[in-house]
Design a protein around this motif. Structure first.
Motif, PDB file in Angstrom:
ATOM      1  N   UNK A  68     -16.569   2.898   0.030  1.00  0.00           N
ATOM      2  CA  UNK A  68     -16.627   2.628  -1.381  1.00  0.00           C
ATOM      3  C   UNK A  68     -16.323   0.931  -1.139  1.00  0.00           C
ATOM      4  N   UNK A  69     -15.629   0.456  -0.235  1.00  0.00           N
ATOM      5  CA  UNK A  69     -15.345  -1.201   0.048  1.00  0.00           C
ATOM      6  C   UNK A  69     -13.647  -1.531  -0.017  1.00  0.00           C
ATOM      7  N   UNK A  70     -12.975   0.147  -0.255  1.00  0.00           N
ATOM      8  CA  UNK A  70     -11.522  -0.547  -0.081  1.00  0.00           C
ATOM      9  C   UNK A  70     -11.110  -0.299   0.924  1.00  0.00           C
ATOM     10  N   UNK A  71     -10.043  -0.857   1.149  1.00  0.00           N
ATOM     11  CA  UNK A  71      -9.195  -1.500   2.134  1.00  0.00           C
ATOM     12  C   UNK A  71      -8.352  -0.543   2.359  1.00  0.00           C
ATOM     13  N   UNK A  72      -8.081   0.234   3.653  1.00  0.00           N
ATOM     14  CA  UNK A  72      -6.749   1.438   3.802  1.00  0.00           C
ATOM     15  C   UNK A  72      -5.960   1.288   5.116  1.00  0.00           C
ATOM     16  N   UNK A  73      -4.703   0.782   4.791  1.00  0.00           N
ATOM     17  CA  UNK A  73      -4.145  -0.001   6.193  1.00  0.00           C
ATOM     18  C   UNK A  73      -4.270   1.930   7.298  1.00  0.00           C
ATOM     19  N   UNK A 133       4.878   5.552   8.352  1.00  0.00           N
ATOM     20  CA  UNK A 133       5.659   4.584   8.237  1.00  0.00           C
ATOM     21  C   UNK A 133       5.916   4.928   6.545  1.00  0.00           C
ATOM     22  N   UNK A 134       5.193   5.679   5.831  1.00  0.00           N
ATOM     23  CA  UNK A 134       5.947   5.863   4.410  1.00  0.00           C
ATOM     24  C   UNK A 134       7.246   6.576   4.075  1.00  0.00           C
ATOM     25  N   UNK A 135       8.252   6.154   3.860  1.00  0.00           N
ATOM     26  CA  UNK A 135       9.073   6.943   3.696  1.00  0.00           C
ATOM     27  C   UNK A 135       9.761   6.842   1.961  1.00  0.00           C
ATOM     28  N   UNK A 136       9.900   8.162   1.068  1.00  0.00           N
ATOM     29  CA  UNK A 136      10.194   8.080   0.006  1.00  0.00           C
ATOM     30  C   UNK A 136      11.963   8.559  -0.297  1.00  0.00           C
ATOM     31  N   UNK A 151       2.255   9.662  -7.860  1.00  0.00           N
ATOM     32  CA  UNK A 151       3.050   8.852  -6.973  1.00  0.00           C
ATOM     33  C   UNK A 151       2.667   7.061  -7.420  1.00  0.00           C
ATOM     34  N   UNK A 152       1.529   7.122  -7.402  1.00  0.00           N
ATOM     35  CA  UNK A 152       1.685   5.561  -8.067  1.00  0.00           C
ATOM     36  C   UNK A 152       1.177   5.565  -9.147  1.00  0.00           C
ATOM     37  N   UNK A 153       1.945   6.311 -10.296  1.00  0.00           N
ATOM     38  CA  UNK A 153       1.591   5.812 -11.277  1.00  0.00           C
ATOM     39  C   UNK A 153       3.226   5.727 -11.788  1.00  0.00           C
ATOM     40  N   UNK A 154       3.836   6.438 -11.264  1.00  0.00           N
ATOM     41  CA  UNK A 154       4.998   7.342 -11.989  1.00  0.00           C
ATOM     42  C   UNK A 154       5.224   8.751 -12.818  1.00  0.00           C
ATOM     43  N   UNK A 170       0.751  -1.574   0.394  1.00  0.00           N
ATOM     44  CA  UNK A 170       0.288   0.315   0.456  1.00  0.00           C
ATOM     45  C   UNK A 170       0.844   1.487   0.030  1.00  0.00           C
ATOM     46  N   UNK A 171       2.308   0.668   0.069  1.00  0.00           N
ATOM     47  CA  UNK A 171       2.828   2.387   0.296  1.00  0.00           C
ATOM     48  C   UNK A 171       2.502   3.494  -0.741  1.00  0.00           C
ATOM     49  N   UNK A 172       2.482   3.126  -2.078  1.00  0.00           N
ATOM     50  CA  UNK A 172       2.473   3.817  -3.375  1.00  0.00           C
ATOM     51  C   UNK A 172       1.535   4.438  -3.625  1.00  0.00           C
ATOM     52  N   UNK A 173       0.583   4.062  -2.760  1.00  0.00           N
ATOM     53  CA  UNK A 173      -1.092   4.227  -2.948  1.00  0.00           C
ATOM     54  C   UNK A 173      -1.601   5.729  -1.996  1.00  0.00           C
TER      55      UNK A 173
END
Length: 246
Positions: A94-99, A105-108, A205-208, A45-48
């Motif tokens: 909408x049914x989507x799961x989210x952490x 915790x996200x680093x980039x 971020x998710x597609x580049x 799930x990081x990139x999203x």
């Protein structure tokens, strides 16, 4: 050619496995398997930004997660149920799961930024040692160094073009707008300018993907949304509701 692709990494505190939720999780039958699934979902799930989705239109199902994590479907289904009970995973409207804890915790970084930082650290190693009481805390953290590089490069680019430098916006600070462009978007889209900035930030971020003019991209998206506002026949396309709270 410089490699400026974005790379995301998971930042875990040293007491992660001592937290109440993880201790309770691993104490269950098959708890070690659940712990393994949890870490893999964090990484997926990081990139999203914490959303468990293949792309912006396709959310992960339990079967897809089982395939990607290499666990039995029954184990995955039980794990997801337990994660929700412990507050580790939330199911959006909408049914989507989210952490739920992912933002901590996200680093980039990018390979080009890492190369420059490595070169600076190498140069610092050649300098004489500090003798005036300096200590390690005097060295700026990598995140600050990377952002400083981006800001400097943007300023230089703006100066070369004879324009005001663009500033970074959005959750991932990858949407670049000048003050004039931002003011124009706020006037044209008074209630949605912030929404489109965040939407573009997450999409990049998710597609580049890269866009030469972020302001023009936002205007085009807004125009497309307006054109699509009329009801359509058939199966609705998967999407989270606008303004959805995480």
């Amino acid at each position: 050619m410089a490699d400026n692709r974005k790379y995301y990494y998971l930042k875990l505190k040293e007491n992660f496995f001592d937290s109440d939720s993880v201790v309770l999780l691993e104490d269950m039958k098959d708890g070690i398997l659940y712990s393994n699934i949890l870490l893999k979902l964090y990484l997926k799930s990081l990139k999203n930004g914490g959303r468990l989705q293949l792309d912006e239109h396709i959310p992960y199902t339990a079967q897809m997660i089982a395939t990607l994590t290499r666990h039995q479907i029954g184990t995955v289904e039980r794990a997801l149920s337990i994660f929700q009970q412990l507050g580790l995973v939330e199911q959006l409207d909408c049914g989507l799961l989210y952490m739920t804890d992912i933002e901590l915790m996200i680093g980039q970084s990018s390979t080009e930024a890492e190369r420059k930082r490595a070169a600076r650290l190498e140069n610092k190693a050649l300098l004489p040692p500090r003798t005036n009481g300096g200590h390690l805390s005097d060295i700026r953290p990598p995140e600050i160094e990377i952002k400083k590089e981006i800001d400097i490069e943007l300023e230089k680019e703006g100066e070369l073009k004879g324009q005001a430098p663009a500033r970074s916006y959005g959750r991932y600070e990858n949407v670049f707008l000048t003050d004039t462009e931002l003011s124009e978007l706020q006037a044209e889209l008074p209630e949605k300018w912030a929404y489109y900035i965040e939407r573009l930030s997450g999409y990049i971020a998710s597609t580049g993907k890269k866009y030469k003019n972020h302001a023009a991209t936002i205007r085009r998206w807004a125009a497309d949304d307006t054109a699509k506002a009329a009801p359509k026949q058939g199966i609705p396309e998967y999407t989270c509701k606008e303004g959805e709270s995480l």
